[in-house]
Design an enzyme around this catalytic site. Structure first.
Site, PDB file in Angstrom:
ATOM      1  N   ASP A 329      45.429  10.279  42.531  1.00 35.76           N
ATOM      2  CA  ASP A 329      46.057   9.015  42.151  1.00 35.76           C
ATOM      3  C   ASP A 329      47.453   8.998  42.772  1.00 35.76           C
ATOM      4  O   ASP A 329      47.993  10.034  43.149  1.00 35.76           O
ATOM      5  CB  ASP A 329      46.139   8.939  40.620  1.00 35.76           C
ATOM      6  CG  ASP A 329      46.556   7.549  40.138  1.00 35.76           C
ATOM      7  OD1 ASP A 329      46.671   6.637  40.983  1.00 35.76           O
ATOM      8  OD2 ASP A 329      46.764   7.386  38.926  1.00 35.76           O
ATOM      9  N   ASP A 590      44.838  13.760  35.876  1.00 33.43           N
ATOM     10  CA  ASP A 590      45.526  14.167  34.645  1.00 33.43           C
ATOM     11  C   ASP A 590      45.287  13.200  33.505  1.00 33.43           C
ATOM     12  O   ASP A 590      45.869  13.327  32.445  1.00 33.43           O
ATOM     13  CB  ASP A 590      47.034  14.290  34.885  1.00 33.43           C
ATOM     14  CG  ASP A 590      47.674  12.967  35.305  1.00 33.43           C
ATOM     15  OD1 ASP A 590      46.940  11.981  35.510  1.00 33.43           O
ATOM     16  OD2 ASP A 590      48.921  12.917  35.436  1.00 33.43           O
ATOM     17  N   ASP A 594      39.589  10.937  33.826  1.00 34.20           N
ATOM     18  CA  ASP A 594      39.406  11.743  35.033  1.00 34.20           C
ATOM     19  C   ASP A 594      38.430  12.910  34.857  1.00 34.20           C
ATOM     20  O   ASP A 594      38.125  13.624  35.810  1.00 34.20           O
ATOM     21  CB  ASP A 594      40.764  12.320  35.506  1.00 34.20           C
ATOM     22  CG  ASP A 594      41.670  11.252  36.100  1.00 34.20           C
ATOM     23  OD1 ASP A 594      41.142  10.254  36.612  1.00 34.20           O
ATOM     24  OD2 ASP A 594      42.900  11.423  36.049  1.00 34.20           O
ATOM     25  N   ASN A 658      29.896  54.184  62.039  1.00 38.26           N
ATOM     26  CA  ASN A 658      29.962  55.642  61.851  1.00 38.26           C
ATOM     27  C   ASN A 658      28.730  56.176  61.134  1.00 38.26           C
ATOM     28  O   ASN A 658      28.128  57.182  61.551  1.00 38.26           O
ATOM     29  CB  ASN A 658      31.211  56.011  61.038  1.00 38.26           C
ATOM     30  CG  ASN A 658      32.477  55.947  61.874  1.00 38.26           C
ATOM     31  OD1 ASN A 658      32.419  55.865  63.096  1.00 38.26           O
ATOM     32  ND2 ASN A 658      33.621  55.969  61.226  1.00 38.26           N
ATOM     33  N   ASN A 683      34.004  59.004  53.412  1.00 37.04           N
ATOM     34  CA  ASN A 683      33.943  57.684  52.791  1.00 37.04           C
ATOM     35  C   ASN A 683      35.160  57.428  51.901  1.00 37.04           C
ATOM     36  O   ASN A 683      35.750  56.338  51.914  1.00 37.04           O
ATOM     37  CB  ASN A 683      32.658  57.573  51.974  1.00 37.04           C
ATOM     38  CG  ASN A 683      32.413  56.166  51.478  1.00 37.04           C
ATOM     39  OD1 ASN A 683      32.470  55.218  52.250  1.00 37.04           O
ATOM     40  ND2 ASN A 683      32.147  56.023  50.197  1.00 37.04           N
ATOM     41  N   ASP A 687      38.116  54.600  52.577  1.00 37.89           N
ATOM     42  CA  ASP A 687      38.290  53.554  51.567  1.00 37.89           C
ATOM     43  C   ASP A 687      39.758  53.321  51.217  1.00 37.89           C
ATOM     44  O   ASP A 687      40.143  52.210  50.832  1.00 37.89           O
ATOM     45  CB  ASP A 687      37.552  53.926  50.273  1.00 37.89           C
ATOM     46  CG  ASP A 687      36.061  53.595  50.349  1.00 37.89           C
ATOM     47  OD1 ASP A 687      35.672  52.894  51.292  1.00 37.89           O
ATOM     48  OD2 ASP A 687      35.311  54.064  49.462  1.00 37.89           O
TER      49      ASP A 687
END
Length: 841
Positions: A329, A590, A594, A658, A683, A687
């Site tokens: 609006d 608002d 709406d 890998n 691993n 990570d």
């Protein structure tokens, strides 16, 4: 002791209900309310998802692959391979603890943000009115309701004034239903219970005091939602993550089963082969993806909170970044939101003190629905109205679009009506000229509409003022808004916000098109459109839309910039048409009307000052109604999306390459390329940098336009960079075996160092489309990467090396591995340039 809700409470008088619920019209005491809250529980359809510390910790180990690995580790321990079993167990536990630590911080941060945006209700406690969160409402509370309020439970009306309620969520009834106190028969269907209010509905107009009878899951809405097991719709990003996870799982299972079967066929130890396969699965599975997404979204929510944007539903952040159309609006969004009175004029178009005085009487005594127009009138002038007293009021609603006040002065009783010009004229049969003559309305209607068009073309909002002498009437109703005398025009304006043209241009540069949706007439809307930067705004009106087919509307909405004279249900139609056209649509609302449009949008946005029903429907709440704030939020949403995709790219390139290479190498080597505990250590180390990706810097070009999940693009990325990773892995194998003639321990040490360092450093390459030296990473990502690289180089020279079956390497080994890494980085950088030149997501 819990109170038993009276059956068919709409069939009982208010006094009897008050007696059964052990309360009074003044409400409960605070102490009694606290006790009832303890007994009955919070007023929620389902308990808040409180993630306990232990639950969150255990969730880090719920992956089937992790559970199988732990089972195999226990079997290894039982077979007296204690050292390796304990090492594997320790690595798995440490990996889980890292994920838990990060995700716990994310959960706490989000909880604090959500506490900033609460829906509240006005209740009587100890005879005083106070605002409390809706979830603290209990049976026996007396709530005070006004336009825009959500109904906080199933209630019986004690008293009301012109009360209309939207019950579409429960009954499907499009139009608001009039409600009033009374006693009805017990067997009435829900839609006929006009003396009762129900959770899940909201007040459209009027006021009421109501007694809460049932809360939470026991309400009518609670029972329906429990049967339907309602769940928030899955966002496009969530669907993409799910498909990506399934894709990697399928590849992982196929690879792991094949490797295990081949190793058994080659007569290698079954348990060792099984542990090797499971360790490979851990390396291949994106087990960090849920934690990375949670951390990214939580940090994104914190960034957006810093930009005064509160995210109620984390999954909406991605859609926020992908949004390419924003419907809003004009009032308070494009304009200053501070209405100013321009003038009060008679029907001929001259200044009129009488029109202004009547408008002031109407605004001064209005108590129903607070609005900025009445405030503007009260601030513009302050005439002496001490001789008048208010008798009654018919509040404004969105059907009548007018507000009436009954005032008395001496023996004279006067009803004054103010509202939208067309709606005020509909209640009139006569008009008063500037000279005070009362004439038939039809004689001057053309003159009135001509002035109306002229005012609108100037961008002025035009209201009508009318009056009627009601002699001795002490109360009024909307039925008496007939045979009134039209008095004149009230002209107001809301100037555009300072800098709004530049803000809209900035949105356009970021790939977000603005479309204005307003109830104002086409001339006013077009004028505002020109003021905010639309040179020649294309306007589509509500009446024109109502005559269009859906196919015609689909074509029209793409080119229309301003939608004027729009009814509430048409907002939803506009948004759905835009979505059907392939747009990701945001709607900023608002107001009371709406809610349906907010539910229909991909991204529902409201403001902290909005009515409850709009705030409740929104995914995202702005702490100030400003498009500049919205742009910052879009930027934060795109940053979050970009960083989430970085982890996906990493999981599909170096890590995947890998593990795939290792699986292949196990087929032609006479020994396992890495032991299960070594794979898990690899691993874990790879990570660590990836866990900091949520804090990484994002290149401007990645947030300059909306981006959407593209699984095909990710698959191409995985194939391209996974192959490059594997090529250099096999080059490492060849160098270790045929140039350096490495032993088993040296091969595993060299391969461990090369794979960890390459996976850590490649993160710095693939995190950006730019050359890696032109895009600085975040400080935490850079620090974690350097730490992992240093730890990997040093590790074989520490006492722990023997525990993991590593051994120190000579300088020539390290130099050769370093050369391979340099070639790998250079090749990946060249491939990245070629890849992004050809493949544009």
């Amino acid at each position: 002791m819990a109170l038993t809700p009276p059956p068919a409470f709409w069939s009982l008088p208010g006094a009897e209900l008050l007696r059964q619920l052990e309360t009074s019209p003044l409400g409960l005491s605070r102490a009694e309310a606290q006790e009832r809250l303890r007994v009955h529980g919070a007023n929620l359809l389902k308990p808040k998802a409180r993630i306990g510390t232990l639950t969150l910790l255990l969730s880090q180990y719920k992956s089937p692959i992790i559970l199988i690995l732990l089972f195999a580790t226990a079997l290894s321990f039982y077979l007296r391979d204690h050292t390796d079993a304990l090492i594997i167990l320790a690595i798995v536990l440490v990996s889980g603890l890292l994920g838990f630590w990060q995700e716990r911080g994310a959960v706490n941060a989000v909880a604090k943000l959500l506490a900033m945006v609460q829906i509240k209700a006005a209740v009587r406690r100890d005879g005083e009115v106070e605002e409390i969160p809706v979830e603290e409402i209990v049976p026996g509370d007396v709530v005070l309701l006004k336009a825009g309020d959500v109904i906080p439970g199933d209630c019986s009306i004690l008293e009301s004034k012109d009360l209309f309620v939207n019950e579409a969520a429960l009954t499907g009834e499009t139009f608001p239903v009039e409600k009033e106190a009374g006693v009805l028969t017990p067997d009435l269907p829900l839609s006929k219970r006009t003396n009762a209010l129900f959770l899940g509905t909201h007040v459209v107009s009027g006021t009421a005091a109501a007694l809460v009878v049932v809360t939470g899951k026991g309400t009518e809405f609670g029972q329906v939602s429990a049967q339907l097991a309602l769940k928030a719709p899955e966002t496009e990003f969530e669907r993409g993550v799910r498909r990506f996870g399934y894709f990697l799982m399928e590849v992982t299972l196929l690879l792991v089963l094949s490797i295990f079967a081949i190793n058994v066929f080659l007569h290698r130890p079954v348990l060792e082969s099984f542990l090797f396969s499971m360790a490979l699965a851990v390396g291949l599975t994106p087990q960090l993806l849920p934690a990375i997404i949670s951390i990214n979204l939580a940090l994104g929510a914190k960034r957006m909170a810093a930009a005064r944007v509160i995210v109620k539903r984390l999954a909406a952040i991605e859609n926020f970044g992908s949004m390419n159309v924003l419907c809003a609006d004009k009032t308070g969004t494009l304009t200053a939101g501070v209405v100013q009175l321009h003038s009060a004029q008679c029907l001929e178009g001259r200044q009129s003190e009488k029109v202004l005085f009547y408008a002031y009487l109407n605004a001064a005594y209005e108590t129903g629905f607070a609005n900025p127009i009445d405030q503007a009138i009260r601030e513009h002038c302050c005439p002496d109205i001490s001789g008048y007293r208010k008798l009654d009021e018919v509040p404004y609603d969105f059907l009548r679009k007018r507000l009436s006040i009954l005032v008395a002065k001496g023996e004279a009783h006067l009803m004054i009506t103010k509202g939208a010009l067309v709606n005020v004229l509909a209640a009139c049969s006569r008009a008063e000229t500037g000279e005070g003559r009362v004439v038939d309305l039809e004689q001057v209607r053309a003159r009135i509409m001509q002035n109306f068009a002229g005012f609108s073309a100037q961008g002025l909002r035009t209201l009508g003022i009318a009056y009627r002498d009601l002699e001795a009437a002490a109360v009024i109703s909307k039925d008496q808004e007939t045979d009134m005398i039209f008095l004149g025009f009230l002209l107001v304006f809301d100037p555009p916000k300072e800098g709004i043209v530049a803000t809209i241009q900035q949105m356009k540069q970021q790939g977000v098109a603005l479309k204005i949706i307003t109830g104002d007439n086409a001339l006013v809307a077009a004028s505002v459109g020109r003021q905010v930067g639309f040179a020649h705004p294309r306007v589509l009106t509500g009446p024109e839309m109502s005559r269009m087919s859906q196919e015609a509307l689909l074509r029209k909405v793409r080119e229309t910039q301003v939608f004027a004279e729009v009814e509430p249900n048409q907002k939803e139609r506009i948004i759905l048409a835009l979505r059907q056209g392939g747009h990701v649509v945001g709607f900023m609302g608002d107001g009371i009307n709406d809610a349906s449009a907010l539910h229909a949008a991909d991204v529902s946005i409201s403001v902290d000052s909005a009515v409850d029903v709009a705030k409740e429907a929104a995914d995202i709440v702005l702490l100030e109604k400003d498009l500049g704030v919205l742009i910052q939020g879009v930027h934060a949403g795109r940053t979050t999306f970009a960083n989430t995709l970085k982890y996906v790219f990493m999981a599909t390139s170096a890590n995947f390459g890998n593990m795939f290479s290792m699986a292949g190498a196990s087929l032609f080597l006479s020994f396992l390329p890495l032991l299960p505990k070594q794979i898990l250590l690899t691993n874990l180390l790879t990570d660590l940098p990836e866990m900091t990706i949520a804090t990484d810097c994002v290149d401007p070009e990645l947030v300059v336009k909306p981006r959407r999940w593209d699984i095909k693009f990710i698959r191409r990325f995985m194939i391209t960079f996974g192959i490059i990773s594997s090529v250099f892995d096999y080059l490492t194998f060849g160098a270790l075996l045929w140039i350096l003639h490495a032993t088993e321990a040296q091969f595993r040490t060299g391969w461990f160092q090369e794979s960890v360092i390459s996976a850590a450093i490649i993160v710095l390459v693939i995190r950006s489309r730019r050359p890696f030296f032109q895009s600085l990473p975040g400080k935490y990502l850079l620090a974690a990467t350097l730490l992992v690289v240093a730890a990997t180089i040093i590790f074989p020279y520490t006492p722990l090396a023997a525990v993991f079956n590593f051994q120190p390497l000579s300088l020539e080994f390290l130099l050769l591995i370093g050369l391979i890494l340099v070639l790998y980085i250079g090749t990946a950088e060249a491939a990245k340039r070629f890849f992004y030149r050809r493949a544009k997501p």
